[in-house]
Scaffold this active site. Sequence first.
Site, PDB file in Angstrom:
ATOM      1  N   ASP B  95       3.638  25.582  16.588  1.00  7.48           N
ATOM      2  CA  ASP B  95       4.743  24.641  16.528  1.00  7.48           C
ATOM      3  C   ASP B  95       6.022  25.417  16.239  1.00  7.48           C
ATOM      4  OD1 ASP B  95       6.458  22.543  16.118  1.00  7.48           O
ATOM      5  OD2 ASP B  95       5.627  21.972  14.175  1.00  7.48           O
ATOM      6  N   ASP B  97       9.723  24.810  15.732  1.00  9.83           N
ATOM      7  CA  ASP B  97      10.712  23.768  15.519  1.00  9.83           C
ATOM      8  C   ASP B  97      12.091  24.431  15.469  1.00  9.83           C
ATOM      9  OD1 ASP B  97      12.315  21.692  14.525  1.00  9.83           O
ATOM     10  OD2 ASP B  97      10.593  20.813  13.489  1.00  9.83           O
ATOM     11  N   ASP B 272       5.298  26.999  12.471  1.00  6.37           N
ATOM     12  CA  ASP B 272       4.845  26.324  11.271  1.00  6.37           C
ATOM     13  C   ASP B 272       3.344  26.623  11.128  1.00  6.37           C
ATOM     14  OD1 ASP B 272       4.089  24.680   9.256  1.00  6.37           O
ATOM     15  OD2 ASP B 272       5.108  22.904  10.026  1.00  6.37           O
TER      16      ASP B 272
END
Lengths: 477, 323
Positions: B95, B97, B272
């Site tokens: 992930d 972000d 993450d």
Amino acid sequence: MVSISFLNPLSPEGKDIVRELGSFDGISQDIPELRRLVTRNPYQEIVADEEIPSNYLELALKRIEWYVKKKNDREFNSRRYSFLSDQTITKYDVISFYLLCQSIGVKFGPNSRETRVMVEAQGDLVQERLGKLSLQEGRLMVDQSLQLLLKGDTVHWTFFQELLSTRKIRLTELVLDQGELILNQEDFIDRFGSRIKHRNPSSMYQLLIGDELKELLMVKMIMQETEDYIKQVHEKARIMVEPNPILLELAEEVAEILAEPMQSYGYDSGRGGGPMKAGPLNSQAFPPCVKKALEGIKSGGRNDAIVLFMTPFVSYARLYPDVFRMNLSKRISDQDPQLEITQNEILPLIYEAAQRCVPPLFEDQPQEKVNINAKLGFGMHSELKMEHEGETTWYTPMSCEKIKLHLPHLCRPDDVCKKIGNPLSYYNRMLWEVRTLKPADDSGSTTDSAENSSEGVDENNGSPGKGGTTPDKPGGV
Amino acid sequence: MELKPATPNERRQYYREEWDVKNVPDFIRNTLIQREFGFDHIGRGPNDRYRVFRNSDDLRKFMRVRTPFAAYSSVAFYNNPKRRGGWIKAELVFDVDAKDIPVRTCGCDNVCEICLNQAKDIVMGLLDTLQGDLGLKNINVVYSGRGYHIRVLDDAVMAMDSDVRSQIVKYLVGADVPRSEYSSHGMKYNLEHFTIPFGYPQVFTHRVKQALLNLTPDTEIDDVSKDIKKAVIKNRELLHDDQWGIFRKAIGPVRYARLVKGIASLNLTLVDAKVSIDLKRILRLPSSLHSGVSMKSTLIKNLETFDPFQDAVPKFVYERDDK
């Protein structure tokens, strides 16, 4: 020529040796040949006749004893175990390896401290044995064993899933290309040769892969196979009707050897100060900062005080107060094999301190329980489990200097504080004084221990204080 | 373009007029019955969980009727998804972000074109390593609304536990400084990571380069002083043509060592990690609406040409009065 099974008893050659033996009948009978081999070894030092292993079981115990003494005994003399690296004992050594794995598997199972020690001992022994071979011979042995272990020329990194999962190796240590592990030189030059500028590709190969990585992989894979084998034995034993009593007896003896360092080498090497045995906590002897932390901490600094400060202090004070003097890293289970003391005495005390915080620490930050486990060496998990031990290290208590920096409000020094550099030393010293001062000062020993020199000695009683200058972490082992 | 939350009316419009269950990627629709679904109906997090759908049509009806604030499906495959029981395997997920990129040049407080582009660069680097070093196949990239999800469905890794996944994360992001001392036959040699053009040291070099080129004087790096950062900014031109040796000399070897150590620990936040090691996580459903920013979570066909402000904007945004 050395047999592969001398390094890896689980290799086909090793299995043949076991098959040849057939059954356990006569397993405890004397083997004059083994005694002869040990006594004839030119490097062997023999102090007493009982030290010579005279059957499979005794040889098995010697393997464990070698490892435990090497790790814990400051007077360890490797020449008393020279026979362990003598390849002429291969046949006996292989059998003793299987006996150990089976007894540990049957009695303690794969997640025990006994298994951990067995697996680590096997890894160390393989390295020790490799080190005694000539470069040429060692290389040949490593190549041959790896060929057997890797089962093929091209190996995808996912083959090492288990080794990665148990952190025996790190993914970043492997040299990978298109998912394949690059181990041999031709392959290496084929894949990377054209990219390498200003350097000789084959010397680059020697440095980055060469003997070192191969040896590492071989050793770790043998360790993993050993662990897997113990697990297998354990699973089979659960369906089996009755385990062989010889195995159970051997398992007991293994456990005894493991318990020994806690009683002997650990605490008394006859030097000034006398033994500092682990024992129930005496809160009277706590230093002012610990007493203050026990009263409860206000918001801000609660985490550091409970997780970083109290957790190491309470656990070391209870289980391993001599850590700085011994200068040996240990794990909790080395001192508290069943984790009973940790569960019943140490954690409750830490939790109590956490509860007294304002607001109570776990009320708004329940995840700190995991962090406490991590500082005890059990990884980031919500429960203390043997199988996780070693994922993190058991933090040693903060020094006074660090406390002054990070938790200034806790530090309210008294007179004794001036003589020590770590709260744990304060605790040891107070315990010692309570014990020795009562019947007047005649402890006899006036020689100062080296660790103490910079702190000065309490002139009133000439006590050789404990701990003394205190690094935050014990040095390498 | 302003990233405003979607109103309940806009959500309804999206799910009834624009969204089609066929936009849910095949890799999810083909395994629908093995996955757990989760929904957030009011914007307070996905607390409607343990949902299962027998087929795409059931999912279609649910979405049209409930028009959720956010929709998620599990990365895990279960024998009994309704109870999250009988875990079979799970996608390996990264992930990225845009809001959480450790070294951001834009300094915006949500996401913007600049940091979304930076996130895309990071994703491309990670993809190179996943394919080139780890040899993984069957990789999907999804625009999440505020960044990117890399979803690996290669059976070689889907059964792996969290510990292995965390090792993969560390390799991928360059979270450990490679050792620089090597020995052979008793001789010690010094090899800095940038002199090794393959394997993990090369991955590390790429990640450090990316960070150093984006560094600003305000980037917080452990143990790295303002002076070092200034020296980096002054000399980083050298990195464009990989003159690492000269760059390191200009920074000073001791300061350089401190610098790469600091970058290594920052790298751990490139993705993450919690998401990657979680074997039962639910992840935003591609094709669903990210109502917080009014963007469509989108399966990406061509990452190079993908532009979220072109390809992931729902129609209702263009119809807003304030446009």
